[in-house]
Write a protein that holds these residues in place. Structure first.
Motif: not given
Length: 342
Positions: A279-306
């Motif tokens: 289930m989608v937790l958030a949709i985030i627009g960003t100038a750098n996909l990799r950097e934005a994902l890196g900021e969420y790596l410690e978030n235990e609620k996130i299991s998958y991403f697209v």
């Protein structure tokens, strides 16, 4: 809710009595294609792509409309199911531009010139490569004898603010109508027949006269290019939360870990962050996909991403644009113009 046991593709599982087979399959990560279905909406039941086979039953059934019962044996990909889906998809594509979907040159095609000399009216729209109908068609397969699309010259409306409408691209799924009435509570759209084709139109001629609030929720659930935001690319910054998106084929989901994040390109785009049930937790627009994902790596609620590179506007962005338009009487000219809305 009373729990019952059933099997889908040989997997035994527990589900709520009366839950639809489509919902149960989604929760079990079993992909069943459905173009008129959306997690935020009641089933449409008119595309026929979600058919499945039940043990001991001669006729195929629609997973979106069939309730689970104890002891059911469900099969989602039998030869009979696959062939039926191809027939249904051929009927949909026969009334929708699809020449580009079977072209060997579709990857990287500019759509401005055609090596096969296909008429512009028969080519796919600008959503080629980022189209839900295209993805489902590729998953199901396109029959060689799919009827050639014939352009009907239905109205193309580009004069109204924020939203363009092209009735030639409408497949009559009704998702926009149900979103507008059942979720948004506005009811500005209805289904009607044009030249023998079922399409979604404003109830009173124009969107404005029909009470449309230009929230673009209809655009968000449209699986084709029939409804499109006038604005072009995604805005940078955090976008809307608490949104459900139609599930994609399983290979589109990536496990949220450092290894997969490192493979994501460092370019502008939009992320979908999902929990363990996808289930989608958030949709985030960003100038750098990799950097934005890196900021969420410690978030235990996130299991998958697209992720999608350079996607179109999301529904929330359209809502913010509408607020800006009402406040300033003009469309925003850049990210700076949106600061007060964020």
């Amino acid at each position: 809710m009373e729990k019952i046991k059933l099997t889908i593709d040989g997997r035994e599982m527990e589900a709520g009595l009366g839950s639809s087979l489509l919902l149960i399959a989604r929760e079990a990560d079993i992909y069943i294609p459905a173009i008129c279905s959306h997690p935020d909406l009641q089933p449409g039941g008119n595309c026929g792509l979600c058919v499945v086979e039940l043990a001991g039953q001669e006729d195929l059934v629609k997973a979106c409309e069939t309730s689970a019962a104890a002891g059911m044996e469900v099969y989602t990909n039998t030869p009979r199911v696959k062939e039926y889906r191809k027939e249904k998809m051929a009927a949909i594509l026969g009334d929708h531009p699809h020449a580009c979907l079977t072209c060997a040159q579709q990857e990287g095609c500019s759509r401005t010139q055609c090596s096969s000399n296909v008429s512009p009216d028969e080519r796919c729209c600008e959503k080629l490569g980022n189209c839900e109908l295209q993805k489902i068609a590729m998953y199901i397969g396109i029959k060689l004898d799919t009827p050639r699309y014939v352009y009907r010259e239905l109205p193309v409306i580009r004069e109204e603010k924020l939203i363009n409408r092209d009735y030639n691209l409408c497949i009559g799924c009704g998702r926009c109508v149900r979103m507008c009435s059942d979720v948004r509570g506005i009811g500005a759209l209805q289904m009607t027949e044009m030249q023998g084709k079922l399409v979604a139109v404003p109830k009173n001629g124009s969107l404005a006269d029909s009470g449309c609030r230009f929230c673009a929720a209809c655009v968000a659930v449209c699986p084709t290019g029939a409804l499109m935001d006038k604005a072009g690319r995604c805005l940078r910054g955090e976008l809307r939360r608490d949104i459900s998106k139609p599930p994609m084929p399983p290979e589109s989901w990536l496990v949220f870990n450092e290894e997969n994040v490192d493979k994501v390109p460092g370019v502008e785009g939009v992320l979908q962050l999902l929990d363990e049930k996808k289930m989608v937790l958030a949709i985030i627009g960003t100038a750098n996909l990799r950097e934005a994902l890196g900021e969420y790596l410690e978030n235990e609620k996130i299991s998958y991403f697209v992720y999608e590179e350079e996607p179109m506007y999301t529904s929330r962005e359209s809502q913010l644009i509408q607020q800006f338009l009402q406040k300033h009487g003009r469309l925003p000219e850049g990210v700076g113009d949106m600061d007060d809305l964020f």
